[in-house]
Design a protein around this motif. Structure first.
Motif, PDB file in Angstrom:
ATOM      1  N   CYS A  52     -33.571 -31.118  10.194  1.00 49.50           N
ATOM      2  CA  CYS A  52     -32.612 -30.137  10.738  1.00 49.50           C
ATOM      3  C   CYS A  52     -31.209 -30.381  10.178  1.00 49.50           C
ATOM      4  CB  CYS A  52     -32.613 -30.157  12.267  1.00 49.50           C
ATOM      5  SG  CYS A  52     -32.116 -31.725  12.971  1.00 49.50           S
ATOM      6  N   CYS A  58     -25.082 -30.438  11.039  1.00 51.05           N
ATOM      7  CA  CYS A  58     -25.346 -29.729  12.302  1.00 51.05           C
ATOM      8  C   CYS A  58     -24.019 -29.322  12.950  1.00 51.05           C
ATOM      9  CB  CYS A  58     -26.155 -30.601  13.261  1.00 51.05           C
ATOM     10  SG  CYS A  58     -27.855 -30.856  12.731  1.00 51.05           S
ATOM     11  N   LYS A  61     -22.471 -26.445  11.078  1.00 44.88           N
ATOM     12  CA  LYS A  61     -23.208 -25.194  11.328  1.00 44.88           C
ATOM     13  C   LYS A  61     -22.804 -24.614  12.691  1.00 44.88           C
ATOM     14  CE  LYS A  61     -27.937 -23.594  10.931  1.00 44.88           C
ATOM     15  NZ  LYS A  61     -29.331 -24.006  10.868  1.00 44.88           N
ATOM     16  N   SER A 139     -34.541 -25.575  16.766  1.00 44.03           N
ATOM     17  CA  SER A 139     -34.277 -27.011  16.919  1.00 44.03           C
ATOM     18  C   SER A 139     -33.931 -27.265  18.370  1.00 44.03           C
ATOM     19  CB  SER A 139     -33.104 -27.426  16.035  1.00 44.03           C
ATOM     20  OG  SER A 139     -33.476 -27.434  14.683  1.00 44.03           O
ATOM     21  N   TYR A 144     -29.596 -31.712  17.359  1.00 44.23           N
ATOM     22  CA  TYR A 144     -28.291 -31.423  16.763  1.00 44.23           C
ATOM     23  C   TYR A 144     -27.230 -32.426  17.218  1.00 44.23           C
ATOM     24  CZ  TYR A 144     -28.998 -27.240  13.984  1.00 44.23           C
ATOM     25  OH  TYR A 144     -29.354 -26.375  12.975  1.00 44.23           O
TER      26      TYR A 144
END
Ligand code: SF4
Length: 175
Positions: A52, A58, A61, A139, A144
């Motif tokens: 991920c 993470c 994002k 996810s 995350y």
């Protein structure tokens, strides 16, 4: 935003609130719990670490989104720990979460859906073969690097609802 909170409540979530994106702070300590592989998904599911993305990726994002919604399902048990209620509450949460993800993704195809636990759309993840449903895969918040207790607290949602309760929390980021 009100539209999605209303929709989440209609679907049946116990809590549905606006999520302040600034409260999403990925922590390396949370990622380390994934690395310890207690849930046996590390390196075996496309939506879990390391696939991920790094904790930094993470975070980057998540920071690109402007809006988010935090949703929660609470189960009430007959005794301190009641396995059947825990399982049933998790199942109910997952079903409602997938329904809400589908609705939000219809309006925002790039929405980021982070559930409670890694993607369980397939009984067994296709890894290392390509993901079977990339448009549906989700996810987890923990994957995350999010410390769910802190995210709840910072968004004025109780993480703990008292004795003999079990809560599952997820979020969707969009636009
Ligand atoms: S949709 Fe299936 S193959 Fe894709 S990440 Fe989820 S469990 Fe794995």
């Amino acid at each position: 935003m009100e539209r999605w909170i209303k929709k989440a409540k209609e679907i049946g979530f116990y809590e549905a609130v606006r999520l302040d994106i600034a409260t999403l702070k990925p922590m390396k300590e949370v990622r380390e719990m994934c690395n310890a592989d207690k849930c046996r998904a590390y390196g075996k599911n496309w939506t879990c670490p390391p696939y991920c993305g790094s904790i930094e990726e993470c975070g980057e994002k998540m920071s690109k989104y402007q809006n988010g919604i935090l949703v929660q399902t609470v189960g009430k048990m007959q005794k301190a720990i009641e396995y059947k209620t825990i399982v049933a509450t998790e199942k109910k949460h997952l079903e409602m979460f997938h329904r809400l993800c589908e609705e939000v993704r219809r309006a925002y195809p790039d929405a980021l859906c982070l559930g409670a636990g890694g993607c369980r759309i397939c009984a067994k993840c296709a890894y290392p073969e390509p993901c079977r449903f990339p448009e549906k895969a989700c996810s987890s918040m923990e994957g995350y690097g999010l410390f769910v207790t802190q995210v709840c607290k910072d968004n004025q949602v109780p993480y703990y609802h008292g004795e003999k309760t079990i809560a599952y929390t997820s979020c969707i980021l969009f636009a």
